[in-house]
Design a protein around this motif. Sequence first.
Motif, PDB file in Angstrom:
ATOM      1  N   ARG A  55     -38.954  90.428  98.182  1.00 23.27           N
ATOM      2  CA  ARG A  55     -38.752  91.815  98.623  1.00 23.27           C
ATOM      3  C   ARG A  55     -37.485  92.360  97.976  1.00 23.27           C
ATOM      4  O   ARG A  55     -36.676  91.610  97.453  1.00 23.27           O
ATOM      5  N   VAL A  56     -37.318  93.666  98.106  1.00 25.29           N
ATOM      6  CA  VAL A  56     -36.122  94.352  97.618  1.00 25.29           C
ATOM      7  C   VAL A  56     -35.629  95.256  98.739  1.00 25.29           C
ATOM      8  O   VAL A  56     -36.384  96.079  99.242  1.00 25.29           O
ATOM      9  N   GLU A  57     -34.375  95.058  99.132  1.00 21.36           N
ATOM     10  CA  GLU A  57     -33.781  95.853 100.211  1.00 21.36           C
ATOM     11  C   GLU A  57     -32.316  96.118  99.904  1.00 21.36           C
ATOM     12  O   GLU A  57     -31.579  95.189  99.569  1.00 21.36           O
ATOM     13  N   GLN A  58     -31.896  97.354 100.034  1.00 20.72           N
ATOM     14  CA  GLN A  58     -30.490  97.740  99.932  1.00 20.72           C
ATOM     15  C   GLN A  58     -29.779  97.098  98.740  1.00 20.72           C
ATOM     16  O   GLN A  58     -28.763  96.423  98.886  1.00 20.72           O
ATOM     17  N   ASN A  59     -30.332  97.279  97.553  1.00 22.80           N
ATOM     18  CA  ASN A  59     -29.751  96.776  96.301  1.00 22.80           C
ATOM     19  C   ASN A  59     -29.698  95.259  96.195  1.00 22.80           C
ATOM     20  O   ASN A  59     -28.893  94.712  95.448  1.00 22.80           O
ATOM     21  N   ILE A  60     -30.538  94.571  96.949  1.00 18.50           N
ATOM     22  CA  ILE A  60     -30.638  93.115  96.857  1.00 18.50           C
ATOM     23  C   ILE A  60     -32.089  92.743  96.578  1.00 18.50           C
ATOM     24  O   ILE A  60     -32.994  93.193  97.264  1.00 18.50           O
ATOM     25  N   VAL A  61     -32.282  91.911  95.553  1.00 18.64           N
ATOM     26  CA  VAL A  61     -33.607  91.389  95.210  1.00 18.64           C
ATOM     27  C   VAL A  61     -33.680  89.979  95.784  1.00 18.64           C
ATOM     28  O   VAL A  61     -32.908  89.094  95.389  1.00 18.64           O
ATOM     29  N   TYR A  62     -34.575  89.765  96.739  1.00 15.71           N
ATOM     30  CA  TYR A  62     -34.746  88.460  97.369  1.00 15.71           C
ATOM     31  C   TYR A  62     -35.845  87.693  96.637  1.00 15.71           C
ATOM     32  O   TYR A  62     -36.940  88.222  96.433  1.00 15.71           O
ATOM     33  N   VAL A  63     -35.538  86.450  96.257  1.00 21.43           N
ATOM     34  CA  VAL A  63     -36.507  85.631  95.521  1.00 21.43           C
ATOM     35  C   VAL A  63     -36.698  84.290  96.219  1.00 21.43           C
ATOM     36  O   VAL A  63     -35.814  83.806  96.930  1.00 21.43           O
ATOM     37  N   SER A  64     -37.863  83.697  96.019  1.00 15.29           N
ATOM     38  CA  SER A  64     -38.170  82.402  96.626  1.00 15.29           C
ATOM     39  C   SER A  64     -37.766  81.284  95.663  1.00 15.29           C
ATOM     40  O   SER A  64     -38.602  80.628  95.053  1.00 15.29           O
ATOM     41  N   LEU A  65     -36.458  81.108  95.535  1.00 12.04           N
ATOM     42  CA  LEU A  65     -35.896  80.054  94.684  1.00 12.04           C
ATOM     43  C   LEU A  65     -34.649  79.482  95.334  1.00 12.04           C
ATOM     44  O   LEU A  65     -33.854  80.223  95.917  1.00 12.04           O
ATOM     45  N   LEU A  66     -34.480  78.174  95.212  1.00 14.95           N
ATOM     46  CA  LEU A  66     -33.231  77.530  95.595  1.00 14.95           C
ATOM     47  C   LEU A  66     -32.262  77.625  94.418  1.00 14.95           C
ATOM     48  O   LEU A  66     -32.696  77.792  93.266  1.00 14.95           O
ATOM     49  N   LYS A  67     -30.981  77.477  94.679  1.00 12.13           N
ATOM     50  CA  LYS A  67     -29.988  77.505  93.597  1.00 12.13           C
ATOM     51  C   LYS A  67     -30.286  76.426  92.550  1.00 12.13           C
ATOM     52  O   LYS A  67     -30.167  76.674  91.349  1.00 12.13           O
ATOM     53  N   THR A  68     -30.685  75.251  93.005  1.00 14.14           N
ATOM     54  CA  THR A  68     -30.983  74.164  92.059  1.00 14.14           C
ATOM     55  C   THR A  68     -32.195  74.501  91.182  1.00 14.14           C
ATOM     56  O   THR A  68     -32.238  74.137  90.016  1.00 14.14           O
ATOM     57  N   GLU A  69     -33.169  75.206  91.747  1.00 16.74           N
ATOM     58  CA  GLU A  69     -34.336  75.628  90.969  1.00 16.74           C
ATOM     59  C   GLU A  69     -33.947  76.703  89.954  1.00 16.74           C
ATOM     60  O   GLU A  69     -34.438  76.706  88.823  1.00 16.74           O
ATOM     61  N   ALA A  70     -33.056  77.602  90.357  1.00 17.27           N
ATOM     62  CA  ALA A  70     -32.628  78.683  89.469  1.00 17.27           C
ATOM     63  C   ALA A  70     -31.934  78.136  88.229  1.00 17.27           C
ATOM     64  O   ALA A  70     -32.062  78.704  87.141  1.00 17.27           O
ATOM     65  N   GLU A  71     -31.232  77.039  88.380  1.00 20.08           N
ATOM     66  CA  GLU A  71     -30.547  76.416  87.243  1.00 20.08           C
ATOM     67  C   GLU A  71     -31.529  75.879  86.209  1.00 20.08           C
ATOM     68  O   GLU A  71     -31.175  75.699  85.049  1.00 20.08           O
ATOM     69  N   GLN A  72     -32.766  75.636  86.608  1.00 16.28           N
ATOM     70  CA  GLN A  72     -33.786  75.074  85.720  1.00 16.28           C
ATOM     71  C   GLN A  72     -34.744  76.126  85.148  1.00 16.28           C
ATOM     72  O   GLN A  72     -35.701  75.780  84.455  1.00 16.28           O
ATOM     73  N   LEU A  73     -34.504  77.391  85.434  1.00 17.85           N
ATOM     74  CA  LEU A  73     -35.405  78.453  84.970  1.00 17.85           C
ATOM     75  C   LEU A  73     -35.391  78.583  83.456  1.00 17.85           C
ATOM     76  O   LEU A  73     -34.369  78.316  82.816  1.00 17.85           O
ATOM     77  N   PRO A  74     -36.521  79.013  82.878  1.00 20.78           N
ATOM     78  CA  PRO A  74     -36.573  79.202  81.424  1.00 20.78           C
ATOM     79  C   PRO A  74     -35.781  80.435  80.982  1.00 20.78           C
ATOM     80  O   PRO A  74     -35.453  81.309  81.787  1.00 20.78           O
ATOM     81  N   ALA A  75     -35.508  80.494  79.697  1.00 16.83           N
ATOM     82  CA  ALA A  75     -34.843  81.662  79.107  1.00 16.83           C
ATOM     83  C   ALA A  75     -35.765  82.878  79.204  1.00 16.83           C
ATOM     84  O   ALA A  75     -36.984  82.729  79.349  1.00 16.83           O
ATOM     85  N   PRO A  76     -35.203  84.081  79.116  1.00 17.58           N
ATOM     86  CA  PRO A  76     -36.034  85.291  79.143  1.00 17.58           C
ATOM     87  C   PRO A  76     -37.025  85.305  77.983  1.00 17.58           C
ATOM     88  O   PRO A  76     -36.779  84.686  76.938  1.00 17.58           O
ATOM     89  N   PRO A  77     -38.152  86.014  78.128  1.00 16.59           N
ATOM     90  CA  PRO A  77     -39.140  86.082  77.057  1.00 16.59           C
ATOM     91  C   PRO A  77     -38.563  86.760  75.819  1.00 16.59           C
ATOM     92  O   PRO A  77     -37.866  87.767  75.912  1.00 16.59           O
ATOM     93  N   VAL A  78     -38.849  86.190  74.674  1.00 16.74           N
ATOM     94  CA  VAL A  78     -38.417  86.773  73.404  1.00 16.74           C
ATOM     95  C   VAL A  78     -39.456  87.796  72.982  1.00 16.74           C
ATOM     96  O   VAL A  78     -40.648  87.518  72.971  1.00 16.74           O
ATOM     97  N   GLY A  79     -39.003  88.989  72.681  1.00 15.49           N
ATOM     98  CA  GLY A  79     -39.933  90.039  72.264  1.00 15.49           C
ATOM     99  C   GLY A  79     -40.743  90.601  73.409  1.00 15.49           C
ATOM    100  O   GLY A  79     -41.693  91.336  73.194  1.00 15.49           O
ATOM    101  N   GLY A  80     -40.386  90.237  74.650  1.00 17.63           N
ATOM    102  CA  GLY A  80     -41.091  90.775  75.806  1.00 17.63           C
ATOM    103  C   GLY A  80     -40.739  92.232  76.011  1.00 17.63           C
ATOM    104  O   GLY A  80     -39.752  92.732  75.481  1.00 17.63           O
ATOM    105  N   GLN A  81     -41.542  92.916  76.748  1.00 20.40           N
ATOM    106  CA  GLN A  81     -41.292  94.322  77.024  1.00 20.40           C
ATOM    107  C   GLN A  81     -40.362  94.408  78.216  1.00 20.40           C
ATOM    108  O   GLN A  81     -40.713  93.988  79.312  1.00 20.40           O
TER     109      GLN A  81
END
Length: 90
Positions: A55-81
């Motif tokens: 969800r998004v509320e009052q300038n905060i984007v809430y995501v279903s990720l733990l901090k440890t999971e966020a550290e393992q996320l892939p790089a942003p898409p190259v050439g993505g829109q």
Amino acid sequence: MLIERGMTVQGTDGGLGTVAEVVADEGLDIFRGIVLAHGLFGLKQAFIPGERVIRVEQNIVYVSLLKTEAEQLPAPPVGGQIYEGKDLEP
């Protein structure tokens, strides 16, 4: 709700960083995800898929990720829109 650059990204166990970009397919009006700026001075970037946005509320984007999971996320898409300031529903 509008997702914009600079909004805080909150994981399930605390703050993760800020929104660096919004990734979408404008032609199909499909929200793909966000690019997370994190780490020291927000210099690292990672891609959070749209299905992880809860969800998004009052300038905060809430995501279903733990901090440890966020550290393992892939790089942003190259050439993505990447779109900023478009009213895309997560």
